[in-house]
Design an enzyme around this catalytic site. Structure first.
Site, PDB file in Angstrom:
ATOM      1  CG  ASP A 171      -2.068   1.366   1.213  1.00  0.00           C
ATOM      2  OD1 ASP A 171      -2.745   1.316   0.256  1.00  0.00           O
ATOM      3  OD2 ASP A 171      -2.070   1.660   2.210  1.00  0.00           O
TER       4      ASP A 171
ATOM      5  CD  GLU B 287      -2.361   2.582  -3.653  1.00  0.00           C
ATOM      6  OE1 GLU B 287      -3.729   3.110  -3.552  1.00  0.00           O
ATOM      7  OE2 GLU B 287      -1.944   2.488  -2.192  1.00  0.00           O
TER       8      GLU B 287
END
EC number: 2.4.1.18
Length: 728
Positions: A405, A458
């Site tokens: 993330d 990401e």
């Protein structure tokens, strides 16, 4: 009183201010013989017992009413195994003395932990049920180099920090203690007298289980057995494999209708897993399952990186869920958050009174956007903690991939900061060199230690080489989310079709950089929250057009180069935004057949067709796998391209992003012959208008678009069709 024990030492020990309890407590050689000392608050009578015979070999004298006992065994010179018979409140208990056991940690482990190269620190640190010298109990260890004293507190000692102070291994800054009788299922924490003399109660950073919020204690739990990935699971992650990911938040996929309570891991194994398999997805991606205190963080602010959240069950229940997914042929991706952690007092923040896990300067160690703290990746022990966590999930649970993330927030020092709010690196640049090295090292270790496992990033900037090898300047990820493609295509789709001709490049631009990275095309949870609307609700027009637009978009996405990701609810066109506190709107699929059923059937067919035809996935990251046939017809908002496999087999993909059917639309093709329509998003099967080409079309020897042969098609309104060559 023993001449060796100073009253100040006893006072400090009882007050919890003494750093070296093993120098005082336990069995010690003196000129008078062996001397046994024990700190046993509230005890009234203590005897030393020889376990072999059960014989009392000496009584300990109470030297301090607060619980300090001492006694000499004059005829004993050699250390021996002993127990203590302790009377509390009139009842005698036979216990093993924690302070008769020697150092726990092996020298090699201590050295590797200090160096930051221990691949599996969780095997040493934390709480581990064990048997030492025939005694069952639990080994506790925690890294807190600047603490003045550390104790284990828990259900086994009335949460009393006086009872079990730990031994400091100065060479590593790790405190350790074996507590006889402590067993799996019991709660515990670490009580620290920190560097500033303040008392802190901390959860175990390496705890394998923890209490559910709002409680914060760690739980003694056995280390899961290692999982060996099958050859099929390894192949399913490869670049030429079909990868269609169903992204799920376990707490809101489905809930109990009577009380809105979560499904358990085992209930999810029985309901979610077969559903994802039936829908044709190849992978499940789970929003973070690490323990976290705030439901509204969706797991992205973890306090227990090694503990599956208790919201849905136990560690064993979670393993059951993962095993069920694997048995169904689904690989499992776990969202992993090594970028930051919350500032809750019970967790990592100022762990030993210093900024141990985080940077001390808020310009480096504080996330303004999320009110969280940033790991100090340059500190070896911190990096080791995180790398070990990656291996833990993959090796001990069989997690097949980690989706990292917020990578951009890690690799840029000025991420979301104004001038003067960040510190340049040693070369004056904005890159966080320590974070970059951490990511490269993590990816390298995953590749070496867990064959077939992969990582996904990401990463929201144009950082070069996210999925390229570190030796060429890359970060070493296997895949990267293509957020640019997602933003461009959604911006295009939300336009009234009459204006799309002026924004044609939003659909074509992605191919200009498509082969710079190994991309995943994500329609993730981030796109259906915070006022962005649902994917369906972003589509323009009346209800019919909204659904038609969505179907056409999905048909485009599943054929476009890159692996696929769809957040739960989008597979049946949920109309409202995602709410983490409620179930998906499954009622939309109740009653008679409707538009939502149509989208659900389409996504299922997209998945199964995509998986069946190598041309749609085998060469996602090879220029040979894609070719434009019609790229410049912006006036009619028509785009046509070819997907190709290694053997040269082609699938033609044609999209019409206006509500006007395009009859007799001719375009050039590479391979003449008979072409079968294998998917049409306007089919009545999906509640479309059923405009199409009767199933089969034959090419004509008519030149078009610079090619000798061509097809003459009807392009349905707001639709995408796929055609496969099936003969001459």
């Amino acid at each position: 009183m023993s001449s060796r024990i100073d009253r100040d030492v006893i006072n400090a020990l009882i007050a919890g201010h003494f750093a070296d309890p093993f120098s005082v407590l336990g069995m010690h050689q003196t000129q008078a013989g062996l001397e046994v000392r024990a700190l046993l608050p509230d005890a009234t009578d203590v005897w030393v017992i020889e376990p072999k015979t059960g014989r009392k070999v000496g009584k300990l004298e109470c030297l301090d009413a607060r619980g300090f006992f001492c006694g000499v065994l004059p005829r004993r010179k050699n250390f021996f195994r002993y127990q203590l018979a302790v009377t509390w409140h009139g009842q005698q208990n036979l216990i093993d003395d924690p302070y008769r056991f020697g150092p726990l940690m092996q020298e090699m482990d201590a050295w590797l932990l200090s160096e930051g190269t221990h691949l599996r620190p969780y095997e040493t640190l934390g709480a581990h049920a064990d048997t030492m010298d025939g005694v069952t109990g639990t080994r506790f260890s925690v890294w807190a180099p600047n603490a003045r004293r550390v104790s284990v507190v828990g259900q086994f000692n009335y949460w009393d920090g006086r009872r079990h102070p730990m031994r400091l291994r100065k060479e590593s800054g790790i405190w350790e203690l074996f507590i006889p009788g402590a067993h799996n299922g019991q709660l515990y924490k670490f009580e620290l007298l920190d560097a500033n003399g303040n008392l802190r109660i901390k959860a175990d950073p390496y705890a394998f289980e923890a209490q559910m919020r709002p409680e914060t204690a760690s739980m003694i739990c056995g280390l899961p057995e290692k999982v060996t990935p099958s050859e099929e699971r390894q192949k399913a992650n490869q670049f030429d494999a079909p990868i269609s990911i169903y992204e799920v938040h376990l707490g809101s996929w489905r809930r109990h209708t009577d009380n809105n309570f979560w499904l358990s891991y085992r209930e999810l194994a029985d309901q979610l897993v077969p559903y994802a398999k039936w829908m044709g997805f190849t992978h499940l991606e789970l929003l973070p399952v690490n323990e976290h205190p705030f439901d509204g963080s969706w797991g992205y602010q973890p306090t227990g990186l090694y503990a599956p959240t208790r919201r849905f069950g136990t560690l064993d229940d979670f393993r059951y869920f993962i095993n069920a997914a694997h048995a169904a042929g689904l690989n499992v991706i776990l969202d992993w958050v090594p970028g930051h952690f919350p500032s809750d007092e019970f967790s990592l923040a100022e762990f030993d009174g210093t900024h141990l896990y985080e940077h001390s300067d808020p310009r480096e160690g504080y996330h303004q956007d999320w009110n969280t703290l940033i790991y100090n990746y340059g500190r070896r022990e911190v990096s080791n903690y995180l790398v070990g966590n990656a291996l833990y999930w993959m090796e001990r649970f069989g997690i097949d991939a980690l989706r990292v993330d917020a990578v951009a927030s890690m690799i840029y020092r000025d991420y979301s900061r104004k001038e003067g709010e960040w510190i340049p690196n040693e070369f004056g640049g904005r890159e966080n060199l320590e974070a970059i090295e951490f990511l490269r090292n993590t990816n390298r270790i995953i590749g070496e230690q867990v064959p077939g496992a992969v990582s996904m990033a990401e990463e929201s900037t144009d950082f070069s080489g996210v999925t390229r090898p570190p030796e060429t300047g890359g970060l070493g990820f296997w895949y990267k989310w293509n957020l640019g493609w997602m933003h461009d295509t959604l911006d295009y789709m939300k336009l009234d079709p009459v204006y799309r001709q002026y924004h044609h490049d939003k659909l074509t631009f992605g191919m200009l950089y498509n082969h710079t990275e190994n991309f995943v095309l994500p329609l993730s949870h981030d796109e259906v929250v915070h006022g962005k609307k649902s994917i369906l609700d972003r589509m323009p027009g009346d209800a019919w057009q909204k659904f038609a637009n969505l179907r056409a978009y999905y048909g485009w996405m599943w054929a476009f180069p890159g692996k696929k990701l769809l957040f739960m609810g989008n597979e049946f066109a949920q109309g409202r935004e995602w709410n983490h506190d409620a179930s998906l709107d499954w009622h939309l699929l109740e009653g008679g057949d409707n538009w939502h059923h149509g989208v659900q059937r389409l996504v299922r067919d997209l998945n199964h067709t995509y998986r069946h035809h190598k041309a749609l996935h085998e060469l996602d990251f090879d220029a040979y796998g894609f070719e434009w046939l019609v790229v410049d017809d912006n006036e009619r908002s028509v785009l046509i391209f070819v997907r190709r496999d290694k053997a040269g087999n082609e699938i033609i993909v044609a999209s019409n992003f206006t509500p006007v059917p395009r009859h007799d639309y001719r375009f050039g093709i590479n391979q003449p012959g008979r072409w079968r329509e294998i998917l049409n998003t306007d089919s009545m099967h999906y509640h479309g208008s059923n405009t199409g080409n009767g199933g089969v079309v034959h090419s004509d020897e008519i030149e078009s678009h610079g090619r000798q042969h061509s097809l003459n098609l009807t392009l349905p309104p707001l639709a995408t069709i796929w055609l496969m060559r099936e003969g001459e």
